[in-house]
Design a protein around this motif. Structure first.
Motif, mmCIF file in Angstrom:
data_model
loop_
_atom_site.group_PDB
_atom_site.id
_atom_site.type_symbol
_atom_site.label_atom_id
_atom_site.label_comp_id
_atom_site.label_asym_id
_atom_site.label_seq_id
_atom_site.Cartn_x
_atom_site.Cartn_y
_atom_site.Cartn_z
ATOM 1 N N TYR A 8 0.849 -1.198 0.000
ATOM 2 C CA TYR A 8 0.000 0.000 0.000
ATOM 3 C C TYR A 8 0.880 1.242 0.000
ATOM 4 N N ILE A 9 0.953 1.913 -1.148
ATOM 5 C CA ILE A 9 1.715 3.157 -1.289
ATOM 6 C C ILE A 9 0.826 4.153 -2.025
ATOM 7 N N PRO A 10 0.193 5.079 -1.319
ATOM 8 C CA PRO A 10 -0.735 6.026 -1.955
ATOM 9 C C PRO A 10 -0.029 7.068 -2.807
ATOM 10 N N SER A 11 -0.736 7.559 -3.797
ATOM 11 C CA SER A 11 -0.190 8.595 -4.672
ATOM 12 C C SER A 11 -0.415 9.972 -4.062
ATOM 13 N N ALA A 12 0.223 10.959 -4.657
ATOM 14 C CA ALA A 12 0.145 12.326 -4.139
ATOM 15 C C ALA A 12 -1.255 12.906 -4.259
ATOM 16 N N GLU A 13 -2.067 12.365 -5.160
ATOM 17 C CA GLU A 13 -3.416 12.899 -5.349
ATOM 18 C C GLU A 13 -4.227 12.823 -4.059
ATOM 19 N N GLY A 14 -4.015 11.772 -3.277
ATOM 20 C CA GLY A 14 -4.750 11.630 -2.027
ATOM 21 C C GLY A 14 -4.374 12.661 -0.983
ATOM 22 N N PHE A 15 -3.319 13.436 -1.256
ATOM 23 C CA PHE A 15 -2.865 14.472 -0.329
ATOM 24 C C PHE A 15 -2.923 15.847 -0.980
#
Length: 212
Positions: free
Chosen positions: A165-172
């Motif tokens: 699980y490595i989220p992208s910058a869009e979620g921030f």
């Protein structure tokens, strides 16, 4: 003006991974370059790993900010008395606090090295963190073509399918689709497995691009 402010923060804010005595930025409130745009936010959740306590503070000289917090941004409530007592007793034990933070800093440095060593082997660039629980990584070499939000979402889904699980910058709320955020404040064994899976994922991604 912006460069002057940047230099001021770099001189006065010491990160978790830097040596030397800690000096709070609140010691320099009279020198703040722009009091209306300089705010201090802190909570127990990160430094003491107790996010469930829901206890923190905000210090600012901007009345406009306080108005927004009170009326528009979110609903805040008083910290329960039992939680206040627990946290107060913990902070009174200076020996325990010093020991906890010292061990926490040591583990974070060790875990960060696990991540950066992996990224260095993979040839991926990243933003060197100064005092946080995660690292921003530039995944551009793993994209098929120029990075886009849609492609970043697809990569996130493929990472999940690969067991990491490595989220992208869009979620921030970041518009830069290249960056993904790796949190390293997790058990070392789990982190090691995650980095192994990331390397395997990257090798498959690069291989598929070469075959196209």
């Amino acid at each position: 003006e912006k460069e002057r402010e940047k230099q001021w923060y770099q001189r006065r804010v010491r990160g978790t991974f830097q040596d030397g005595d800690f000096v709070s930025c609140l010691s320099y409130t009279k020198e703040w370059p722009d009091p209306e745009r300089t705010h201090f936010i802190w909570s127990f959740s990160k430094d003491f790993a107790i996010s469930g306590a829901r206890c923190g503070l905000i210090y600012s000289q901007s009345r406009e900010l306080y108005t927004c917090y009170n009326n528009k941004i979110a609903f805040y409530h008083f910290v329960p008395s039992l939680v206040q007592r627990m946290l107060c007793n913990a902070l009174k034990d200076v020996t325990w606090v010093d020991g906890f933070l010292s061990e926490s800093r040591r583990r974070l440095q060790d875990h960060l090295k696990v991540v950066t060593d992996t990224l260095d082997r993979m040839g991926l660039t990243y933003l060197q963190p100064r005092g946080t629980l995660y690292v921003w990584v530039d995944f551009a070499p793993l994209f098929h073509g120029p990075p886009t939000t849609a492609k970043a979402q697809d990569m996130f889904n493929r990472l999940l399918a690969a067991g990491v699980y490595i989220p992208s910058a869009e979620g921030f709320n970041s518009p830069d689709a290249r960056f993904f955020r790796i949190v390293f404040a997790i058990p070392r064994e789990t982190l090691t497995v995650a980095m192994e899976r990331l390397e395997l994922f990257a090798s498959h991604s690069v291989s598929s691009m070469q075959c196209v």
